[in-house]
Motif scaffolding. Structure first.
Motif, PDB file in Angstrom:
ATOM      1  N   PHE A   1      -0.903   4.546   0.301  1.00  0.00           N
ATOM      2  CA  PHE A   1      -0.221   3.465  -0.399  1.00  0.00           C
ATOM      3  C   PHE A   1       1.112   3.967  -0.946  1.00  0.00           C
ATOM      4  O   PHE A   1       1.418   5.155  -0.871  1.00  0.00           O
ATOM      5  CB  PHE A   1      -1.100   2.947  -1.554  1.00  0.00           C
ATOM      6  CG  PHE A   1      -1.330   4.002  -2.606  1.00  0.00           C
ATOM      7  CD1 PHE A   1      -2.243   5.013  -2.397  1.00  0.00           C
ATOM      8  CD2 PHE A   1      -0.607   4.002  -3.783  1.00  0.00           C
ATOM      9  CE1 PHE A   1      -2.433   6.013  -3.346  1.00  0.00           C
ATOM     10  CE2 PHE A   1      -0.785   4.981  -4.738  1.00  0.00           C
ATOM     11  CZ  PHE A   1      -1.704   5.997  -4.508  1.00  0.00           C
ATOM     12  N   ASN A   2       1.873   3.052  -1.530  1.00  0.00           N
ATOM     13  CA  ASN A   2       3.147   3.404  -2.150  1.00  0.00           C
ATOM     14  C   ASN A   2       2.923   3.619  -3.661  1.00  0.00           C
ATOM     15  O   ASN A   2       2.621   2.669  -4.370  1.00  0.00           O
ATOM     16  CB  ASN A   2       4.140   2.250  -1.915  1.00  0.00           C
ATOM     17  CG  ASN A   2       5.517   2.563  -2.425  1.00  0.00           C
ATOM     18  OD1 ASN A   2       5.674   3.289  -3.407  1.00  0.00           O
ATOM     19  ND2 ASN A   2       6.529   2.030  -1.772  1.00  0.00           N
ATOM     20  N   PRO A   3       3.063   4.862  -4.156  1.00  0.00           N
ATOM     21  CA  PRO A   3       2.743   5.153  -5.561  1.00  0.00           C
ATOM     22  C   PRO A   3       3.585   4.376  -6.568  1.00  0.00           C
ATOM     23  O   PRO A   3       3.185   4.209  -7.713  1.00  0.00           O
ATOM     24  CB  PRO A   3       3.013   6.650  -5.697  1.00  0.00           C
ATOM     25  CG  PRO A   3       3.003   7.187  -4.318  1.00  0.00           C
ATOM     26  CD  PRO A   3       3.493   6.073  -3.443  1.00  0.00           C
ATOM     27  N   LYS A   4       4.754   3.907  -6.149  1.00  0.00           N
ATOM     28  CA  LYS A   4       5.646   3.200  -7.070  1.00  0.00           C
ATOM     29  C   LYS A   4       4.954   1.985  -7.689  1.00  0.00           C
ATOM     30  O   LYS A   4       5.062   1.730  -8.888  1.00  0.00           O
ATOM     31  CB  LYS A   4       6.901   2.751  -6.307  1.00  0.00           C
ATOM     32  CG  LYS A   4       7.920   2.052  -7.181  1.00  0.00           C
ATOM     33  CD  LYS A   4       9.173   1.714  -6.415  1.00  0.00           C
ATOM     34  CE  LYS A   4       8.966   0.508  -5.521  1.00  0.00           C
ATOM     35  NZ  LYS A   4      10.205   0.139  -4.813  1.00  0.00           N
ATOM     36  N   TYR A   5       4.216   1.247  -6.860  1.00  0.00           N
ATOM     37  CA  TYR A   5       3.590   0.012  -7.338  1.00  0.00           C
ATOM     38  C   TYR A   5       2.443   0.296  -8.307  1.00  0.00           C
ATOM     39  O   TYR A   5       2.264  -0.392  -9.300  1.00  0.00           O
ATOM     40  CB  TYR A   5       3.114  -0.833  -6.155  1.00  0.00           C
ATOM     41  CG  TYR A   5       4.282  -1.357  -5.374  1.00  0.00           C
ATOM     42  CD1 TYR A   5       4.968  -2.479  -5.812  1.00  0.00           C
ATOM     43  CD2 TYR A   5       4.733  -0.703  -4.244  1.00  0.00           C
ATOM     44  CE1 TYR A   5       6.080  -2.948  -5.131  1.00  0.00           C
ATOM     45  CE2 TYR A   5       5.843  -1.154  -3.554  1.00  0.00           C
ATOM     46  CZ  TYR A   5       6.517  -2.277  -4.003  1.00  0.00           C
ATOM     47  OH  TYR A   5       7.618  -2.722  -3.336  1.00  0.00           O
TER      48      TYR A   5
END
Lengths: 14, 260
Positions: B210-214
């Motif tokens: 996944f994208n850790p930013k979210y």
């Protein structure tokens, strides 16, 4: 590299 | 008619602040039974949902089905202008349908009213999974302290903002993020003696990219509760949940990255 999927394909109700 | 009592720093305000940079509009559905808020980021990679039953919401009044799109930035700016001691009420009335009013009343009974035009949310088409779906499609769950979860999310996001992985087996939980100059691994072992604070429950090992930013965006919201629960699936978005009040909850879904 991995492909980013969107949430539409999982939770999109028609 | 809807009257929604708010307090600076309450879960509703926290969720609005968290999604400020992700989305322009929050879709709010209110009934006599309570409030349901849904917001999706513009790229459709993350959804946050807040469920607040009427009994947990002191002073909540709603006598009909109301579905509105709230402009997040306007609402957050107004709440930020208010004082911590103000009593805030969000109102949607029959006489001014198409707009919402946010009233601030100070302890001295001085008032400030903001009026916003409602916006079209178009989020009805997103149908989020129920308990049955979670049980059948998700292979594992992990319960952990929300403060710890927030710390990890911050660490992963700082290190690599694009690519992160969560892996879980019945023995451990691993977080990984890929940075430009190196990688970061965080590992938690299942403790035999105390499963009230940290508990892994898996049917089979799961690895999810996944994208850790979210996740980092939502992690702050989850500190409203002492514990978070992660639901992991090989085929579906990562879900993180925390309980609010007696029966309320916040859930967020983060879209997966799929290996070729």
């Amino acid at each position: 590299s991995p492909t980013q999927k969107t949430l539409d394909r999982f939770f999109h109700s028609s | 008619m809807l009257e929604l009592p708010l307090v600076k720093g309450d879960p509703f305000h926290h969720v609005m602040e968290a999604i400020l940079d992700l989305s322009d509009v929050a879709h709010v559905v209110c009934t006599t039974r309570g409030l349901n808020l849904l917001a999706v980021d513009t790229k459709h990679l993350a959804i946050v949902s807040l469920l607040f039953p009427a009994e947990d919401f002191k002073g909540y009044t709603c006598d009909e089905y109301i579905s509105i799109g709230i402009p997040i930035r306007d609402l957050v700016n107004a709440i930020r202008c208010g004082d911590d001691k103000d009593t805030i009420t969000l109102k949607v009335g029959e006489e001014n349908f198409g707009t919402i009013t946010l009233s601030f009343v100070s302890p001295e009974k001085n008032t400030v009213d903001y009026e916003f035009r409602l916006v079209d949310a178009k989020l009805e088409r997103f149908r989020l999974p129920d308990r049955h779906f979670l049980r059948s499609k998700y292979q594992g769950s992990v319960k952990m302290p929300s403060v710890e979860f927030r710390r990890i999310c911050k660490c992963l996001s700082n290190f690599g903002d694009e690519y992160g992985v969560i892996s879980v087996t019945d023995e451990d939980l691993t977080y990984f993020a890929k940075g430009t100059d190196g990688d970061v691994y965080v590992e938690y072992k299942q403790q035999e003696e105390d499963t009230t604070i940290f508990k892994i429950d898996v049917r089979e090992p799961v690895r999810l990219a996944f994208n850790p930013k979210y996740l980092n965006t939502f992690a702050k919201v989850f500190t409203l509760s002492g514990q978070v629960k992660l639901f992991l699936s090989k085929t579906h978005p990562l879900m993180v949940e925390c309980k609010i009040g007696q029966k309320g909850r916040i859930r967020c879904f983060v879209a997966p990255k799929v290996e070729p």
